[in-house]
Scaffold this motif. Sequence first.
Motif, short mmCIF file in Angstrom:
data_model
loop_
_atom_site.label_atom_id
_atom_site.label_comp_id
_atom_site.label_asym_id
_atom_site.label_seq_id
_atom_site.Cartn_x
_atom_site.Cartn_y
_atom_site.Cartn_z
N ALA A 107 0.83 -1.21 0.00
CA ALA A 107 0.00 0.00 0.00
C ALA A 107 0.86 1.25 0.00
O ALA A 107 0.59 2.21 -0.74
N LEU A 108 1.91 1.26 0.81
CA LEU A 108 2.80 2.43 0.88
C LEU A 108 3.51 2.67 -0.45
O LEU A 108 3.62 3.81 -0.90
N LEU A 109 3.98 1.60 -1.08
CA LEU A 109 4.68 1.76 -2.35
C LEU A 109 3.74 2.29 -3.42
O LEU A 109 4.08 3.23 -4.16
N LEU A 110 2.54 1.74 -3.49
CA LEU A 110 1.58 2.20 -4.50
C LEU A 110 1.17 3.65 -4.23
O LEU A 110 1.10 4.46 -5.17
N ARG A 111 0.95 3.99 -2.98
CA ARG A 111 0.63 5.39 -2.65
C ARG A 111 1.77 6.31 -3.07
O ARG A 111 1.54 7.40 -3.60
N GLY A 112 3.02 5.89 -2.83
CA GLY A 112 4.16 6.70 -3.22
C GLY A 112 4.24 6.90 -4.73
O GLY A 112 4.51 8.01 -5.21
N LEU A 113 4.00 5.84 -5.47
CA LEU A 113 4.01 5.95 -6.93
C LEU A 113 2.95 6.92 -7.42
O LEU A 113 3.20 7.78 -8.27
N VAL A 114 1.75 6.80 -6.88
CA VAL A 114 0.65 7.67 -7.31
C VAL A 114 0.91 9.11 -6.89
O VAL A 114 0.64 10.04 -7.66
#
Length: 148
Positions: free
Chosen positions: A98-105
């Motif tokens: 979740a953290l990685l995807l949030r960071g990408l977005v």
Amino acid sequence: MYCYRGVGLDNVYLQNGYTTRTLSSGEEAVSIHDLEGLHAAIARELVEMSGEMDGKIFRFLRKYADMAQRAVAELMDVTVLTVSNWERDVHPVPTAAALLLRGLVKEILSGNAELKKAVDRCNQLDRKMRELERLQFADTEHGWQRAA
């Protein structure tokens, strides 16, 4: 007020920014003004949310980042089935994912997608390495030979 379910989320309501009309079939059609802007606004809110991420939010953010399930699976070193299970809430989305995807977005929304570019480049290199490891053969006039 219109409940917008076009992104797979159940809790998005529009106060305005849309028009409705009745089709000849009697069905109501909705046209949303600046759909891209709406999706960006939804993404901004979702990446700032704290706590656990459910599968619907994960799927929306993945699609907003224009990433296939396979790309996310490769990035996170899991199977495509695992990503699918997260998105269908069969298994909870891990905090790290979740953290990685949030960071990408967040990067995409800021107009600076360097992290996504780096991730994409790593995925490309990984695919090339797997291709190099793959033994491919072709049936030639001299018998079976390793393909170029």
